[in-house]
Design a protein around this motif. Structure first.
Motif, mmCIF file in Angstrom:
data_model
loop_
_atom_site.group_PDB
_atom_site.id
_atom_site.type_symbol
_atom_site.label_atom_id
_atom_site.label_comp_id
_atom_site.label_asym_id
_atom_site.label_seq_id
_atom_site.Cartn_x
_atom_site.Cartn_y
_atom_site.Cartn_z
ATOM 1 N N GLY A 110 0.710 -1.101 -0.122
ATOM 2 C CA GLY A 110 0.037 0.016 0.121
ATOM 3 C C GLY A 110 0.905 1.200 -0.014
ATOM 4 O O GLY A 110 0.387 2.287 0.099
ATOM 5 N N ASP A 111 2.172 1.198 -0.251
ATOM 6 C CA ASP A 111 3.078 2.206 -0.334
ATOM 7 C C ASP A 111 2.215 3.277 -1.416
ATOM 8 O O ASP A 111 1.764 3.139 -2.391
ATOM 9 N N VAL A 112 2.772 4.499 -1.292
ATOM 10 C CA VAL A 112 2.461 5.457 -2.049
ATOM 11 C C VAL A 112 3.703 6.092 -2.516
ATOM 12 O O VAL A 112 4.737 6.535 -1.892
ATOM 13 N N GLY A 113 3.854 6.224 -4.033
ATOM 14 C CA GLY A 113 5.137 6.758 -4.604
ATOM 15 C C GLY A 113 6.298 5.662 -4.531
ATOM 16 O O GLY A 113 5.924 4.632 -4.124
ATOM 17 N N PHE A 114 7.398 6.100 -4.909
ATOM 18 C CA PHE A 114 8.741 5.194 -4.825
ATOM 19 C C PHE A 114 9.844 5.821 -4.037
ATOM 20 O O PHE A 114 10.133 7.222 -4.581
#
Length: 94
Positions: A84-88
């Motif tokens: 569920g990470d947002v971005g990298f």
């Protein structure tokens, strides 16, 4: 709804000191993928990548080539649960 896929990569070869992490992060963002990448003290690069399944498959293929100065020997790919990470992000070495 498109199918999502999440994988962990362990990249072996000459992949540290050649811009591999920055290249991987840039390529992942360009493909709208989420996750992270980091160096490991054993000389490998580890990444977790998630997003649209087709884009993840394309990213794995790109990682086998890497940036110009890299020499990728092997990539271990394992499926993982999405975080569920947002971005990298580029994370510190472990």
């Amino acid at each position: 709804m498109t199918a999502e896929k999440a994988v962990r990569l362990l990249v072996h070869g000459r992949v540290q000191g050649v811009g591999y992490r920055a290249w991987l992060a840039s390529e992942a963002r360009r493909r709208s993928l989420r996750g992270w990448v980091r160096n490991r003290r054993d000389g490998t690069v580890e990444a977790e990548i998630e997003g649209e399944a087709g884009a993840v498959v394309q990213m794995i293929a790109a990682c086998r080539q890497g940036p110009p100065a890299a020499s990728v020997g092997d990539i271990e790919v394992s499926e993982v649960a999405g975080s569920g990470d947002v971005g990298f992000e580029v994370r510190p070495t472990v």
